[in-house]
Design an enzyme around this catalytic site. Structure first.
Site, mmCIF file in Angstrom:
data_model
loop_
_atom_site.group_PDB
_atom_site.id
_atom_site.type_symbol
_atom_site.label_atom_id
_atom_site.label_comp_id
_atom_site.label_asym_id
_atom_site.label_seq_id
_atom_site.Cartn_x
_atom_site.Cartn_y
_atom_site.Cartn_z
ATOM 1 N N GLN A 86 -4.115 -7.416 24.055
ATOM 2 C CA GLN A 86 -4.948 -6.860 25.122
ATOM 3 C C GLN A 86 -4.056 -6.426 26.281
ATOM 4 O O GLN A 86 -4.521 -5.836 27.245
ATOM 5 C CB GLN A 86 -5.933 -7.914 25.626
ATOM 6 C CG GLN A 86 -6.910 -8.405 24.566
ATOM 7 C CD GLN A 86 -7.639 -9.665 25.023
ATOM 8 O OE1 GLN A 86 -8.628 -9.592 25.733
ATOM 9 N NE2 GLN A 86 -7.142 -10.816 24.629
ATOM 10 N N ASP A 89 1.398 -4.230 28.838
ATOM 11 C CA ASP A 89 2.861 -4.246 28.963
ATOM 12 C C ASP A 89 3.492 -3.970 27.591
ATOM 13 O O ASP A 89 2.801 -3.927 26.574
ATOM 14 C CB ASP A 89 3.346 -5.577 29.572
ATOM 15 C CG ASP A 89 3.081 -6.786 28.664
ATOM 16 O OD1 ASP A 89 3.413 -6.721 27.461
ATOM 17 O OD2 ASP A 89 2.548 -7.808 29.162
ATOM 18 N N HIS A 104 -6.047 -2.259 24.824
ATOM 19 C CA HIS A 104 -6.469 -1.809 26.156
ATOM 20 C C HIS A 104 -5.530 -0.772 26.768
ATOM 21 O O HIS A 104 -5.535 -0.584 27.979
ATOM 22 C CB HIS A 104 -6.618 -3.023 27.097
ATOM 23 C CG HIS A 104 -7.734 -3.942 26.687
ATOM 24 N ND1 HIS A 104 -7.889 -5.221 27.166
ATOM 25 C CD2 HIS A 104 -8.769 -3.753 25.823
ATOM 26 C CE1 HIS A 104 -8.956 -5.777 26.619
ATOM 27 N NE2 HIS A 104 -9.506 -4.915 25.795
ATOM 28 N N THR A 171 -5.268 -15.971 26.179
ATOM 29 C CA THR A 171 -6.390 -15.124 26.599
ATOM 30 C C THR A 171 -7.598 -16.001 26.899
ATOM 31 O O THR A 171 -7.867 -16.962 26.187
ATOM 32 C CB THR A 171 -6.759 -14.051 25.541
ATOM 33 O OG1 THR A 171 -7.990 -13.423 25.932
ATOM 34 C CG2 THR A 171 -6.902 -14.606 24.144
#
Ligand code: APR
Length: 229
Positions: A86, A89, A104, A171
């Site tokens: 997600q 980076d 994402h 997460t």
């Protein structure tokens, strides 16, 4: 080769100095999602949204992968590893992982506002208002904002249902559809969750919870899996 799928979130990059979203001192304490991470915000105040992502991109250039990113790359010695992240980076890639799906989006990329197929890697950290795609429209961050579709979710669901082993790292599992991916994993597949603040999830079968930071918990888990194989 056994298939391992790994779902990662902001927590895996925390020890690289990148802020998470929902921890105390996280990004969503400092900013409101509605101000910086929706398409409406971009239309209303592109300068603010652009600056938010410019600052995060700048920080990313200063960050380095940590022991957890490197350990996941080691797993590829004995397993077919697919990472679903997600995170926007590129620390998995810089840590050596070769198969990374960015659910994402990606901070170092920008795309056209008229043609979503036109995606470019930005040189340096700064996107400027006025920077245009080849069709002449303003470039925007290549980020999936709240309220936007997640184009790669079906690929991620397929990877999840194919996995022999499933690892979730860092997460809060607050944001859908990513948080629902665990439901696609085979019931009999061993599952591991590495997160110092993990909540119990008794409805998930065969789940081992490792309440440790990614920087220590992930290398230990990877060693265990490499020895077992
Ligand atoms: N190691 C492992 N986990 C950690 C660490 C660490 N060192 N530090 C914090 N965590 C955990 C927290 O306990 C929390 O469960 O990382 C998780 C971070 O949760 P969030 O901040 O909600 O991040 P994430 O789940 O990745 O957010 C999902 O929300 O805002 C959006 O698009 C953004 O991709 C993001 C999505």
């Amino acid at each position: 080769m056994k298939k391992i799928a790994v779902l990662t979130g902001a927590g895996i990059s925390a020890e690289s100095g990148i802020k998470t979203f929902r921890d105390s001192n996280g990004l969503w304490e400092e900013y409101r999602v509605e101000d910086v991470a929706t398409y409406e915000a971009w239309v209303r105040n592109p300068a603010l949204v652009n600056e938010f992502y410019n600052q995060r991109r700048k920080k990313l250039y200063e960050a380095k992968p940590n022991a957890a990113h490197f350990a996941l790359a080691e797993l590829e010695k004995k397993f077919d590893v697919k990472i679903i992240t997600q995170n926007v980076d590129d620390l998995h890639e810089r840590g050596g992982s070769t198969n990374v799906l960015h659910l994402h989006g990606e901070l170092k990329k920008v795309r056209s506002t008229v043609d979503p197929e036109l995606v470019y890697t930005l040189e340096g950290w700064e996107l400027k208002l006025g920077d245009k795609c080849e069709k002449g429209s303003q470039l925007r961050p290549h980020i999936v904002w709240f309220g936007e579709a997640v184009p790669l979710i079906e690929v991620a669901a397929e990877i999840s249902s194919d996995a022999d082993i499933y690892i979730v790292i860092g997460t809060s599992l607050n944001v859908y559809p990513a948080a629902g991916l665990l439901n696609f994993v085979r019931e009999d597949a061993p599952k591991y969750l590495v997160d110092p603040n993990a909540s119990p999830m008794p409805w998930i079968r065969n789940l081992t919870t490792i309440r440790e930071k990614a920087g220590t918990g992930v290398p230990a888990l990877v060693n265990e899996l490499l020895i077992m194989e």
